[in-house]
Write a protein that holds these residues in place. Structure first.
Motif, PDB file in Angstrom:
ATOM      1  N   SER A  65      47.900  58.235  74.672  1.00  0.00           N
ATOM      2  CA  SER A  65      48.936  57.261  74.358  1.00  0.00           C
ATOM      3  C   SER A  65      49.163  57.166  72.850  1.00  0.00           C
ATOM      4  N   LEU A  66      48.083  57.104  72.085  1.00  0.00           N
ATOM      5  CA  LEU A  66      48.190  57.042  70.627  1.00  0.00           C
ATOM      6  C   LEU A  66      48.829  58.308  70.069  1.00  0.00           C
ATOM      7  N   LEU A  67      48.420  59.461  70.579  1.00  0.00           N
ATOM      8  CA  LEU A  67      48.974  60.727  70.125  1.00  0.00           C
ATOM      9  C   LEU A  67      50.472  60.810  70.438  1.00  0.00           C
ATOM     10  N   ILE A 117      53.473  61.154  67.640  1.00  0.00           N
ATOM     11  CA  ILE A 117      54.412  62.271  67.687  1.00  0.00           C
ATOM     12  C   ILE A 117      55.843  61.759  67.814  1.00  0.00           C
ATOM     13  N   ASP A 118      56.067  60.805  68.697  1.00  0.00           N
ATOM     14  CA  ASP A 118      57.414  60.272  68.906  1.00  0.00           C
ATOM     15  C   ASP A 118      57.941  59.554  67.672  1.00  0.00           C
ATOM     16  N   SER A 119      57.072  58.860  66.944  1.00  0.00           N
ATOM     17  CA  SER A 119      57.531  58.103  65.779  1.00  0.00           C
ATOM     18  C   SER A 119      57.774  58.998  64.572  1.00  0.00           C
ATOM     19  N   GLN A 120      57.214  60.217  64.544  1.00  0.00           N
ATOM     20  CA  GLN A 120      57.377  61.103  63.411  1.00  0.00           C
ATOM     21  C   GLN A 120      58.272  62.298  63.724  1.00  0.00           C
ATOM     22  N   LEU A 121      58.792  62.356  64.930  1.00  0.00           N
ATOM     23  CA  LEU A 121      59.597  63.497  65.334  1.00  0.00           C
ATOM     24  C   LEU A 121      60.930  63.492  64.593  1.00  0.00           C
ATOM     25  N   ASN A 122      61.217  64.592  63.922  1.00  0.00           N
ATOM     26  CA  ASN A 122      62.463  64.741  63.177  1.00  0.00           C
ATOM     27  C   ASN A 122      63.305  65.780  63.912  1.00  0.00           C
ATOM     28  N   THR A 123      64.449  65.359  64.414  1.00  0.00           N
ATOM     29  CA  THR A 123      65.298  66.270  65.184  1.00  0.00           C
ATOM     30  C   THR A 123      66.381  66.915  64.330  1.00  0.00           C
ATOM     31  N   ASN A 124      66.392  66.629  63.013  1.00  0.00           N
ATOM     32  CA  ASN A 124      67.364  67.257  62.126  1.00  0.00           C
ATOM     33  C   ASN A 124      67.028  68.731  61.951  1.00  0.00           C
TER      34      ASN A 124
END
Length: 81
Positions: A13-15, A19-26
């Motif tokens: 859950s933490l991982l 990952i979701d909070s730092q994911l950059n889709t640019n």
């Protein structure tokens, strides 16, 4: 005491959250790639300590610029005969 599944779920859950909070889709336009050839962990540590000692400190509290990058990777090459 919680069982092993509890701790696995906590870690997963933490991982996922990280990952979701730092994911950059640019899409990247340019990439700057720094390759520190010969920069082993001990070499970087020695450089950090030396940098601090030049400032009359113990050295271990210093940081090198490359240590402030958001991501880093290590690799080891093994040569076979």
């Amino acid at each position: 005491m919680a069982d092993i599944d509890y701790w696995k779920n906590q870690a997963a859950s933490l991982l996922k959250h990280k990952i979701d909070s730092q994911l950059n889709t640019n899409k990247a336009k340019n990439i700057i790639f720094f390759l520190g050839d010969g920069m082993s962990v001990t070499t970087v540590t020695a450089a950090r300590i030396y940098k601090g000692q030049l400032k009359n400190k113990s050295g271990e509290e210093e940081k090198l610029k490359m240590e402030t990058f958001p991501h880093a990777g290590l690799s080891k090459v093994t040569l076979f005969d």
